[in-house]
Write an enzyme that holds these catalytic residues in place. Structure first.
Site, PDB file in Angstrom:
ATOM      1  N   ASP A 129      98.753  -3.056 -47.959  1.00 34.84           N
ATOM      2  CA  ASP A 129      97.783  -3.598 -46.961  1.00 34.84           C
ATOM      3  C   ASP A 129      97.674  -2.763 -45.732  1.00 34.84           C
ATOM      4  O   ASP A 129      97.180  -3.347 -44.675  1.00 34.84           O
ATOM      5  CB  ASP A 129      98.323  -5.011 -46.578  1.00 34.84           C
ATOM      6  CG  ASP A 129      99.640  -5.226 -45.851  1.00 34.84           C
ATOM      7  OD1 ASP A 129     100.459  -4.088 -45.946  1.00 34.84           O
ATOM      8  OD2 ASP A 129     100.441  -6.201 -45.625  1.00 34.84           O
ATOM      9  N   ARG A 189      91.499  34.800 -40.243  1.00 41.35           N
ATOM     10  CA  ARG A 189      90.211  34.510 -40.021  1.00 41.35           C
ATOM     11  C   ARG A 189      90.358  34.056 -38.673  1.00 41.35           C
ATOM     12  O   ARG A 189      91.011  33.562 -37.810  1.00 41.35           O
ATOM     13  CB  ARG A 189      90.119  32.907 -40.728  1.00 41.35           C
ATOM     14  CG  ARG A 189      88.684  32.359 -40.459  1.00 41.35           C
ATOM     15  CD  ARG A 189      88.436  31.142 -41.607  1.00 41.35           C
ATOM     16  NE  ARG A 189      89.024  30.163 -41.668  1.00 41.35           N
ATOM     17  CZ  ARG A 189      90.269  29.972 -42.807  1.00 41.35           C
ATOM     18  NH1 ARG A 189      90.114  30.575 -43.720  1.00 41.35           N
ATOM     19  NH2 ARG A 189      90.963  28.586 -42.446  1.00 41.35           N
ATOM     20  N   GLU A 249      82.813  32.346 -38.294  1.00 45.33           N
ATOM     21  CA  GLU A 249      84.319  32.649 -38.775  1.00 45.33           C
ATOM     22  C   GLU A 249      84.188  33.573 -40.021  1.00 45.33           C
ATOM     23  O   GLU A 249      84.771  33.016 -41.142  1.00 45.33           O
ATOM     24  CB  GLU A 249      84.657  30.910 -39.284  1.00 45.33           C
ATOM     25  CG  GLU A 249      83.714  30.368 -40.372  1.00 45.33           C
ATOM     26  CD  GLU A 249      84.231  29.224 -40.760  1.00 45.33           C
ATOM     27  OE1 GLU A 249      85.446  28.943 -41.358  1.00 45.33           O
ATOM     28  OE2 GLU A 249      83.639  28.025 -40.878  1.00 45.33           O
ATOM     29  N   HIS A 251      91.937  26.730 -48.337  1.00 43.08           N
ATOM     30  CA  HIS A 251      92.105  25.320 -48.130  1.00 43.08           C
ATOM     31  C   HIS A 251      93.616  25.037 -47.911  1.00 43.08           C
ATOM     32  O   HIS A 251      93.859  23.610 -48.129  1.00 43.08           O
ATOM     33  CB  HIS A 251      91.257  24.284 -48.717  1.00 43.08           C
ATOM     34  CG  HIS A 251      89.851  24.615 -48.312  1.00 43.08           C
ATOM     35  ND1 HIS A 251      88.880  24.111 -49.141  1.00 43.08           N
ATOM     36  CD2 HIS A 251      89.072  25.294 -47.354  1.00 43.08           C
ATOM     37  CE1 HIS A 251      87.761  24.437 -48.897  1.00 43.08           C
ATOM     38  NE2 HIS A 251      87.705  25.136 -47.665  1.00 43.08           N
ATOM     39  N   GLU A 253      87.497  31.943 -35.915  1.00 45.78           N
ATOM     40  CA  GLU A 253      86.611  31.084 -35.983  1.00 45.78           C
ATOM     41  C   GLU A 253      86.342  30.495 -34.422  1.00 45.78           C
ATOM     42  O   GLU A 253      87.276  30.077 -33.757  1.00 45.78           O
ATOM     43  CB  GLU A 253      87.008  29.974 -37.016  1.00 45.78           C
ATOM     44  CG  GLU A 253      85.965  28.937 -36.897  1.00 45.78           C
ATOM     45  CD  GLU A 253      85.793  27.679 -38.094  1.00 45.78           C
ATOM     46  OE1 GLU A 253      85.200  26.922 -38.209  1.00 45.78           O
ATOM     47  OE2 GLU A 253      87.189  27.655 -38.127  1.00 45.78           O
ATOM     48  N   ASP A 280      86.187  22.995 -34.216  1.00 44.63           N
ATOM     49  CA  ASP A 280      86.353  23.817 -35.338  1.00 44.63           C
ATOM     50  C   ASP A 280      86.775  25.165 -34.884  1.00 44.63           C
ATOM     51  O   ASP A 280      86.090  25.923 -34.453  1.00 44.63           O
ATOM     52  CB  ASP A 280      85.251  23.724 -36.358  1.00 44.63           C
ATOM     53  CG  ASP A 280      85.727  24.325 -37.561  1.00 44.63           C
ATOM     54  OD1 ASP A 280      87.103  24.796 -37.886  1.00 44.63           O
ATOM     55  OD2 ASP A 280      85.164  24.448 -38.664  1.00 44.63           O
ATOM     56  N   TYR A 295      90.991  38.330 -46.708  1.00 44.79           N
ATOM     57  CA  TYR A 295      92.373  37.662 -47.304  1.00 44.79           C
ATOM     58  C   TYR A 295      92.807  38.737 -48.271  1.00 44.79           C
ATOM     59  O   TYR A 295      92.172  38.635 -49.446  1.00 44.79           O
ATOM     60  CB  TYR A 295      91.966  36.407 -47.885  1.00 44.79           C
ATOM     61  CG  TYR A 295      91.005  35.586 -46.940  1.00 44.79           C
ATOM     62  CD1 TYR A 295      91.800  34.648 -45.964  1.00 44.79           C
ATOM     63  CD2 TYR A 295      89.545  35.528 -47.028  1.00 44.79           C
ATOM     64  CE1 TYR A 295      91.255  33.968 -44.980  1.00 44.79           C
ATOM     65  CE2 TYR A 295      89.096  34.679 -45.879  1.00 44.79           C
ATOM     66  CZ  TYR A 295      89.564  33.933 -45.062  1.00 44.79           C
ATOM     67  OH  TYR A 295      89.005  33.343 -44.174  1.00 44.79           O
ATOM     68  N   ASP A 341      93.868  26.783 -38.559  1.00 42.47           N
ATOM     69  CA  ASP A 341      92.352  26.254 -38.662  1.00 42.47           C
ATOM     70  C   ASP A 341      92.502  24.912 -38.275  1.00 42.47           C
ATOM     71  O   ASP A 341      92.795  23.816 -39.002  1.00 42.47           O
ATOM     72  CB  ASP A 341      91.893  26.483 -39.953  1.00 42.47           C
ATOM     73  CG  ASP A 341      90.279  26.183 -39.968  1.00 42.47           C
ATOM     74  OD1 ASP A 341      89.917  25.475 -39.153  1.00 42.47           O
ATOM     75  OD2 ASP A 341      89.506  26.707 -40.765  1.00 42.47           O
ATOM     76  N   HIS A 371      81.550  19.720 -41.149  1.00 44.49           N
ATOM     77  CA  HIS A 371      80.437  20.632 -41.931  1.00 44.49           C
ATOM     78  C   HIS A 371      79.245  19.483 -41.540  1.00 44.49           C
ATOM     79  O   HIS A 371      79.010  18.652 -42.338  1.00 44.49           O
ATOM     80  CB  HIS A 371      80.933  20.833 -43.162  1.00 44.49           C
ATOM     81  CG  HIS A 371      81.810  21.667 -43.650  1.00 44.49           C
ATOM     82  ND1 HIS A 371      82.614  21.810 -44.580  1.00 44.49           N
ATOM     83  CD2 HIS A 371      82.561  22.508 -42.745  1.00 44.49           C
ATOM     84  CE1 HIS A 371      83.503  22.659 -44.829  1.00 44.49           C
ATOM     85  NE2 HIS A 371      83.529  23.207 -43.289  1.00 44.49           N
ATOM     86  N   HIS A 415      83.755  33.660 -48.463  1.00 46.74           N
ATOM     87  CA  HIS A 415      82.970  32.366 -48.002  1.00 46.74           C
ATOM     88  C   HIS A 415      82.197  32.839 -47.040  1.00 46.74           C
ATOM     89  O   HIS A 415      82.110  33.919 -46.718  1.00 46.74           O
ATOM     90  CB  HIS A 415      84.035  31.428 -47.319  1.00 46.74           C
ATOM     91  CG  HIS A 415      84.985  31.981 -46.183  1.00 46.74           C
ATOM     92  ND1 HIS A 415      84.333  32.246 -44.824  1.00 46.74           N
ATOM     93  CD2 HIS A 415      86.329  32.353 -46.029  1.00 46.74           C
ATOM     94  CE1 HIS A 415      85.307  32.551 -44.033  1.00 46.74           C
ATOM     95  NE2 HIS A 415      86.375  32.918 -44.801  1.00 46.74           N
ATOM     96  N   HIS A 434      78.917  27.401 -40.426  1.00 53.79           N
ATOM     97  CA  HIS A 434      78.117  26.139 -41.018  1.00 53.79           C
ATOM     98  C   HIS A 434      77.672  25.458 -39.796  1.00 53.79           C
ATOM     99  O   HIS A 434      78.444  25.493 -38.665  1.00 53.79           O
ATOM    100  CB  HIS A 434      79.194  25.348 -41.861  1.00 53.79           C
ATOM    101  CG  HIS A 434      80.610  24.942 -41.105  1.00 53.79           C
ATOM    102  ND1 HIS A 434      80.704  24.123 -40.108  1.00 53.79           N
ATOM    103  CD2 HIS A 434      81.648  25.632 -41.130  1.00 53.79           C
ATOM    104  CE1 HIS A 434      82.148  24.135 -39.879  1.00 53.79           C
ATOM    105  NE2 HIS A 434      82.722  25.001 -40.663  1.00 53.79           N
TER     106      HIS A 434
END
Length: 435
Positions: free
Chosen positions: A35, A403, A382, A241, A405, A269, A386, A258, A359, A348, A352
């Site tokens: 609950d 990365r 960004e 991710h 960004e 972001d 890698y 990130d 996003h 990638h 975005h």
């Protein structure tokens, strides 16, 4: 942001739907386990039009007809003294109508009865088709209730439109109030990243840096994380991710964070990558400077009249040349780009849309043409590299994931980078000095 902003958006949408009816529910509460619920977060489309924070709510926009003005109607929870003891204040329809500027407000319990009445003799119905099967069924039920009265001279809407097409176009261009909120989110998120840099030490766990971010975000007034943060040490940064955030941070390795926060629904972001011990190795610095140069190239290509992918194309060119310089790729630059050989190390897109969703809503392409940038659009930039360990990868480069960004708004003359976390090698090493 005042309720005048939400009212203006409703009026704009009412004009677009003509002699139609639009139905926009908010998000439901979601049970986490037993609950206990997940922290509540409203639906972005609903919030964009209402600013109303409670669950179990629907806004219905009814377009103008000859002799009848357009109107916006809220359905929400009733006042309930006992539930307010347990769960907190509820506006109730009467107070919500006044406080949020609706033409009418009713109990959510009356929605299924009233909606068919609002659909009679309307040309079109607008809602987010296919987003939620339960809502598709409820709206179909209302349509069938009107169709059942055909012999009584009542006509149901004959056209059904996906409301998201109209709202996405509206949400793509931010107004001044939205940009102010996004700046607040960016300032808080930037401070959080700087705090994580200052706190970082070899031997810490990734989740300890996540805790530093969470503290900084909430301490400075953010509502929540805008998304599940990534805190990826070493080769974990090569998993795009990665969200486990449970490994130890090793000396002489990098950590990629990130993370962004949300202020009144609007997201920041940011990604930063920095050395766990505060000093880049020569190999780490070489890769970092390539990614930073790629981001600068993308910034230069982000301007009114440029298509959305111009920044990505500019970044790819710099990254691919950098991979040649690192001897990770060999051959002609243009040929390598044409064959997408860079995708082994950069898989990638470079950005975005950004706004109420990290996003954010908005088309990227119409037919074969990429969206053209306009002032008021907000997006991320960004680029990254890698370098997963492999037999053909030099040991000093193996496991490096970087990365960088930032968030930008398109202006009349170019783009404004409005995130400010430390970014250059010198800035990062200075903020991480422990002496």
């Amino acid at each position: 942001m005042t309720h005048a902003h939400f009212l203006a958006r409703r009026k704009r949408l009412l004009k677009a739907i003509g002699n139609g009816v639009a139905v926009i529910p908010t998000a439901p509460e979601v049970v986490r386990n037993r609950d206990a619920h997940y922290p509540y977060r409203f639906d972005s489309y609903f919030w964009y039009l209402t600013g109303f924070p409670e669950p179990e709510a629907v806004v219905v926009l009814v377009g103008a007809q000859p002799g009848k003005k357009a109107k916006s109607i809220l359905f929400c929870r009733d006042k309930h003294a006992e539930r307010e003891i347990w769960d907190g204040y509820r506006y109730g329809p009467k107070a919500a109508k006044t406080a949020f500027g609706f033409d009418a407000a009713y109990s959510i319990e009356a929605f299924d009865k009233i909606l068919p009445e609002l659909l009679v003799d309307r040309d079109s119905l607008w809602h987010s088709i296919g987003h939620d099967a339960g809502w598709d069924a409820r709206i179909s039920q209302a349509l069938n209730a009107v169709r059942a009265q055909t012999r009584a001279g009542k006509r149901a809407p004959r056209a059904i439109h996906d409301l998201r097409a109209e709202l996405d176009a509206m949400r793509l261009i931010k107004d001044g109030a939205e940009l102010d909120l996004m700046q607040q989110a960016a300032d808080i998120a930037s401070a959080g990243h700087a705090r994580a840099m200052r706190a970082c030490r070899p031997g810490m766990a990734e989740y300890e840096l996540e805790a530093e971010l969470t503290y900084a975000f909430r301490k400075r007034g953010a509502d929540a994380h805008a998304y599940t943060p990534i805190v990826a040490g070493g080769a974990n940064a090569c998993v795009l991710h990665y969200v486990e955030n449970d490994k130890l941070l090793n000396d002489h390795s990098l950590v990629l964070i990130d993370a962004g926060c949300e202020v009144r629904g609007y997201a920041a972001d940011i990604t930063r990558t920095f050395p766990v011990n505060g000093r880049f190795t020569p190999a780490q610095k070489d890769v970092y400077e390539i990614v930073l140069a790629a981001q600068d190239a993308a910034f230069a290509a982000t301007a009114p009249g440029q298509h959305f992918m111009a920044g990505h194309d500019a970044a790819v060119r710099v990254l691919t040349q950098g991979l040649i310089d690192l001897k990770l790729l060999s051959g002609n630059l243009d040929n390598l780009i044409e064959k997408s050989d860079f995708r082994r190390f950069y898989m990638h897109r470079t950005g975005h849309w950004l706004g109420l969703d990290v996003h954010d809503a908005g088309e990227y392409k119409t037919g074969d043409a990429w969206a053209v940038l306009q002032p008021g659009m907000t997006l991320t930039v960004e680029p990254g590299l890698y370098i997963r360990p492999g037999a053909d990868i030099p040991p000093e480069l193996a496991g490096i994931g970087i990365r960088i960004e930032d968030d930008v708004r398109v202006t009349a003359s170019g783009c404004d980078v409005y995130t400010s976390a430390p970014k250059t090698v010198a800035e990062i090493e200075e903020v991480m000095r422990h002496d």
